[in-house]
Each structure stands twice: as structure tokens, then as C-alpha cells.
Design a protein around this motif. Structure first.
Motif, PDB file in Angstrom:
ATOM      1  N   ASP A   5       0.828  -1.206   0.000  1.00 21.44           N
ATOM      2  CA  ASP A   5       0.000   0.000   0.000  1.00 21.44           C
ATOM      3  C   ASP A   5       0.866   1.260   0.000  1.00 21.44           C
ATOM      4  O   ASP A   5       0.573   2.236  -0.706  1.00 21.44           O
ATOM      5  N   ASN A   6       1.928   1.242   0.803  1.00 14.08           N
ATOM      6  CA  ASN A   6       2.815   2.405   0.867  1.00 14.08           C
ATOM      7  C   ASN A   6       3.526   2.645  -0.459  1.00 14.08           C
ATOM      8  O   ASN A   6       3.703   3.793  -0.877  1.00 14.08           O
ATOM      9  N   LEU A   7       3.942   1.561  -1.122  1.00 15.43           N
ATOM     10  CA  LEU A   7       4.615   1.701  -2.414  1.00 15.43           C
ATOM     11  C   LEU A   7       3.657   2.196  -3.491  1.00 15.43           C
ATOM     12  O   LEU A   7       4.053   2.930  -4.407  1.00 15.43           O
ATOM     13  N   LYS A   8       2.387   1.809  -3.382  1.00 19.06           N
ATOM     14  CA  LYS A   8       1.382   2.314  -4.316  1.00 19.06           C
ATOM     15  C   LYS A   8       1.121   3.803  -4.074  1.00 19.06           C
ATOM     16  O   LYS A   8       0.832   4.554  -5.009  1.00 19.06           O
ATOM     17  N   TRP A   9       1.251   4.222  -2.822  1.00 14.37           N
ATOM     18  CA  TRP A   9       1.009   5.626  -2.467  1.00 14.37           C
ATOM     19  C   TRP A   9       2.117   6.544  -2.972  1.00 14.37           C
ATOM     20  O   TRP A   9       1.857   7.635  -3.461  1.00 14.37           O
ATOM     21  N   ARG A  10       3.372   6.101  -2.869  1.00 13.83           N
ATOM     22  CA  ARG A  10       4.502   6.981  -3.194  1.00 13.83           C
ATOM     23  C   ARG A  10       4.646   7.159  -4.707  1.00 13.83           C
ATOM     24  O   ARG A  10       4.208   6.322  -5.507  1.00 13.83           O
ATOM     25  N   TYR A  11       5.262   8.238  -5.059  1.00 15.08           N
ATOM     26  CA  TYR A  11       5.596   8.515  -6.457  1.00 15.08           C
ATOM     27  C   TYR A  11       6.779   9.477  -6.443  1.00 15.08           C
ATOM     28  O   TYR A  11       7.153  10.007  -5.386  1.00 15.08           O
ATOM     29  N   ALA A  12       7.391   9.687  -7.588  1.00 13.16           N
ATOM     30  CA  ALA A  12       8.520  10.613  -7.664  1.00 13.16           C
ATOM     31  C   ALA A  12       7.981  12.039  -7.648  1.00 13.16           C
ATOM     32  O   ALA A  12       7.494  12.548  -8.654  1.00 13.16           O
ATOM     33  N   THR A  13       8.069  12.652  -6.488  1.00 10.26           N
ATOM     34  CA  THR A  13       7.514  13.985  -6.302  1.00 10.26           C
ATOM     35  C   THR A  13       8.256  14.999  -7.174  1.00 10.26           C
ATOM     36  O   THR A  13       9.487  14.992  -7.228  1.00 10.26           O
ATOM     37  N   LYS A  14       7.507  15.870  -7.832  1.00 13.99           N
ATOM     38  CA  LYS A  14       8.090  16.834  -8.770  1.00 13.99           C
ATOM     39  C   LYS A  14       8.078  18.266  -8.247  1.00 13.99           C
ATOM     40  O   LYS A  14       8.734  19.138  -8.833  1.00 13.99           O
ATOM     41  N   ALA A  15       7.345  18.522  -7.176  1.00 11.30           N
ATOM     42  CA  ALA A  15       7.322  19.865  -6.586  1.00 11.30           C
ATOM     43  C   ALA A  15       7.083  19.734  -5.092  1.00 11.30           C
ATOM     44  O   ALA A  15       6.195  18.980  -4.664  1.00 11.30           O
ATOM     45  N   TYR A  16       7.892  20.442  -4.313  1.00 14.21           N
ATOM     46  CA  TYR A  16       7.804  20.388  -2.855  1.00 14.21           C
ATOM     47  C   TYR A  16       7.315  21.712  -2.284  1.00 14.21           C
ATOM     48  O   TYR A  16       7.578  22.788  -2.844  1.00 14.21           O
ATOM     49  N   ASP A  17       6.622  21.618  -1.162  1.00 14.54           N
ATOM     50  CA  ASP A  17       6.184  22.795  -0.431  1.00 14.54           C
ATOM     51  C   ASP A  17       7.322  23.237   0.484  1.00 14.54           C
ATOM     52  O   ASP A  17       7.632  22.543   1.464  1.00 14.54           O
ATOM     53  N   PRO A  18       7.964  24.361   0.202  1.00 13.93           N
ATOM     54  CA  PRO A  18       9.132  24.768   0.993  1.00 13.93           C
ATOM     55  C   PRO A  18       8.802  25.160   2.426  1.00 13.93           C
ATOM     56  O   PRO A  18       9.714  25.299   3.254  1.00 13.93           O
ATOM     57  N   MET A 181      18.530  11.861  -2.719  1.00 16.08           N
ATOM     58  CA  MET A 181      17.123  11.607  -2.407  1.00 16.08           C
ATOM     59  C   MET A 181      16.564  12.865  -1.767  1.00 16.08           C
ATOM     60  O   MET A 181      17.067  13.330  -0.758  1.00 16.08           O
ATOM     61  N   TYR A 182      15.548  13.428  -2.404  1.00 21.09           N
ATOM     62  CA  TYR A 182      14.897  14.597  -1.849  1.00 21.09           C
ATOM     63  C   TYR A 182      13.716  14.130  -1.013  1.00 21.09           C
ATOM     64  O   TYR A 182      12.974  13.231  -1.432  1.00 21.09           O
ATOM     65  N   ILE A 183      13.521  14.713   0.146  1.00 19.65           N
ATOM     66  CA  ILE A 183      12.368  14.375   0.975  1.00 19.65           C
ATOM     67  C   ILE A 183      11.672  15.650   1.418  1.00 19.65           C
ATOM     68  O   ILE A 183      12.288  16.722   1.501  1.00 19.65           O
ATOM     69  N   GLY A 184      10.393  15.540   1.695  1.00 21.22           N
ATOM     70  CA  GLY A 184       9.598  16.685   2.121  1.00 21.22           C
ATOM     71  C   GLY A 184       8.129  16.383   1.916  1.00 21.22           C
ATOM     72  O   GLY A 184       7.697  15.228   2.024  1.00 21.22           O
ATOM     73  N   TYR A 185       7.373  17.413   1.581  1.00 23.31           N
ATOM     74  CA  TYR A 185       5.937  17.257   1.390  1.00 23.31           C
ATOM     75  C   TYR A 185       5.520  17.945   0.095  1.00 23.31           C
ATOM     76  O   TYR A 185       5.930  19.070  -0.193  1.00 23.31           O
ATOM     77  N   ARG A 186       4.726  17.246  -0.667  1.00 23.16           N
ATOM     78  CA  ARG A 186       4.359  17.680  -2.007  1.00 23.16           C
ATOM     79  C   ARG A 186       3.640  19.024  -2.039  1.00 23.16           C
ATOM     80  O   ARG A 186       2.887  19.374  -1.130  1.00 23.16           O
ATOM     81  N   ASP A 187       3.873  19.755  -3.102  1.00 20.95           N
ATOM     82  CA  ASP A 187       3.137  20.972  -3.403  1.00 20.95           C
ATOM     83  C   ASP A 187       2.116  20.595  -4.467  1.00 20.95           C
ATOM     84  O   ASP A 187       2.415  20.597  -5.661  1.00 20.95           O
ATOM     85  N   GLU A 188       0.913  20.238  -4.029  1.00 20.09           N
ATOM     86  CA  GLU A 188      -0.074  19.668  -4.946  1.00 20.09           C
ATOM     87  C   GLU A 188      -0.462  20.634  -6.054  1.00 20.09           C
ATOM     88  O   GLU A 188      -0.796  20.211  -7.166  1.00 20.09           O
ATOM     89  N   ALA A 189      -0.402  21.925  -5.780  1.00 21.61           N
ATOM     90  CA  ALA A 189      -0.818  22.899  -6.788  1.00 21.61           C
ATOM     91  C   ALA A 189       0.167  22.979  -7.950  1.00 21.61           C
ATOM     92  O   ALA A 189      -0.209  23.372  -9.064  1.00 21.61           O
ATOM     93  N   ASN A 190       1.422  22.602  -7.713  1.00 22.30           N
ATOM     94  CA  ASN A 190       2.452  22.761  -8.741  1.00 22.30           C
ATOM     95  C   ASN A 190       3.115  21.459  -9.183  1.00 22.30           C
ATOM     96  O   ASN A 190       4.001  21.481 -10.026  1.00 22.30           O
ATOM     97  N   ASP A 191       2.675  20.343  -8.605  1.00 21.52           N
ATOM     98  CA  ASP A 191       3.270  19.049  -8.954  1.00 21.52           C
ATOM     99  C   ASP A 191       2.437  18.380 -10.036  1.00 21.52           C
ATOM    100  O   ASP A 191       1.350  17.871  -9.773  1.00 21.52           O
TER     101      ASP A 191
END
Length: 210
Positions: A5-18, A181-191
Motif C-alpha cells: 500500500d505504501n509503495l502504491k502511495w509513493r511517487y517521484a515527487t516533482k514539486a515540494y512545499d518549501p 534523495m529529496y524528501i519533504g511534502y508535495r506541493d499539490e498545486a504545482n506538482d
């Protein structure tokens, strides 16, 4: 949730919320997962650099193919492999191993002697290729741990290794960068990738059972 389930959830995030940062507690869990990752002969022939200082991140921005991720993510985890094996490096690891296990030093000499000779018999480039492969195992474990914590991540090979090595002064340490490896939280408006379906080769094509 399960690992699947976790692997299905993750994806290569393209924009992060700074504005969103990974907590120290969660960061330590990812780093512990890296520490526990398997490696060939248990040598862990790499070192990890964790970058959260914005000034250092900004120095890396020009050398990455995804500069926005470098700039805006919470932390960058740099995997840097040994440039080559050496007798001293192998002995240091196995001395630690025997000490922790309560065994006499030299308990594995017959095996480590073979290891040392095998790496002397191949080129320096082949040495580095072998150490670099080990970082990919650690990266995979780290990605899975981040997904379990619902921390977004992006594995990256697209960067100027030579310049990253220079900024982080890796060559002086006998290391070469292999992965970030970049980590953080996605910026849904720009990803642009956030709402797209995960695409993978079907099992029947990918896997052959004999």
C-alpha cells in the motif's frame, strides 16, 4: 498500511512545499533504515550526507536536473560511495563487526583476505562500480521507509556528480556521489505528477516464473 500500500502511495515527487519540513524524529527513522540496509559482505561502502541548510542546498541547485526540488525540499540525502576498497577500510568494518558480535578480531580473516585480493585484482573503476551499487540498495530501503511515514520523496541520479563532489568536498574524503534523495511534502498545486496514475510494466511481462 502494508508495504505494498505504501509503495502504491509513493511517487517521484516533482514539486515540494518549501514551508513544510520533515521532523527530526521522522528523519532519524529514514536514516536508521539506511543504516540497516543490507550491503555486499556487510561492508556498507558509502557515507550519507544530510543537507537541510538552505545555503548549501542553493549551492547545489545549478547542478541538478530538477533544481526546484533541490531548492524547495525539506532535506537532501546524498549517497556517496567509497572511491575504492582498501585493506584498511575492510579491516575497520570487520573489526567493528567482531567487536559488536563479541568475537575475536581476525575471526573472519580467511574471508576478508579473499575480499581484499578480489578488489586488488580489478580496476579502480570496477571498485567504484561495486561500491556505488550498494548505495542503490540503501536508497530503496529509504524510499520505502519514507513512504511508510507518508513523507514524499524523489530519487535522483540527474545531477553533475563532479560539481556535487566539489561542493561537499567528497574527493578529500575518498568518496564520490552516486545518488541524491529529496524528501519533504508535495506541493499539490504545482506538482504535475501528483494526480497521475502510477505506471508500471505488467507482472506478466516483467516477471518470468520457471
Amino acid at each position: 498500511m502494508t508495504l505494498i500500500d505504501n509503495l502504491k502511495w509513493r511517487y517521484a515527487t516533482k514539486a515540494y512545499d518549501p514551508t513544510k519540513k520533515v521532523s527530526e524524529e521522522d528523519l532519524q527513522k529514514i536514516l536508521e533504515a539506511i543504516t540497516l540496509a543490507p550491503s555486499s559482505s556487510g561492508l556498507q561502502p558509502f557515507r550519507i550526507f544530510v543537507i537541510e541548510n538552505q545555503d548549501i542546498k542553493d549551492k547545489l541547485v545549478p547542478y541538478a536536473l530538477n533544481p526546484e526540488c533541490v531548492r524547495d525540499c525539506s532535506h537532501i540525502i546524498v549517497f556517496a560511495a567509497w572511491d575504492k576498497y582498501s585493506d584498511e577500510k575492510i579491516d575497520n568494518v570487520y573489526n567493528l563487526m567482531t567487536d559488536v558480535k563479541g568475537l575475536p578480531r581476525g575471526r573472519f580473516n580467511s574471508y576478508t583476505d579473499q575480499l581484499k585480493q578480489s578488489f586488488k585484482d580489478i580496476s579502480e573503476e570496477a571498485n567504484f562500480n561495486h561500491t556505488a551499487k550498494q548505495t542503490y540498495i540503501a536508497l530503496g530501503i529509504a524510499l520505502a521507509q519514507a513512504a511508510e511515514l507518508k513523507i514524499d520523496s524523489t530519487p535522483a541520479e540527474g545531477f553533475n556528480n563532479k560539481m556535487i563532489d566539489e561542493v561537499l568536498e567528497l574527493r578529500e574524503k575518498g568518496l564520490k556521489s552516486t545518488l541524491m534523495m529529496y524528501i519533504g511534502y508535495r506541493d499539490e498545486a504545482n506538482d504535475w505528477n501528483v494526480s497521475l496514475k502510477k505506471s508500471r510494466i505488467p507482472q506478466e511481462e516483467l516477471i518470468t516464473r520457471l
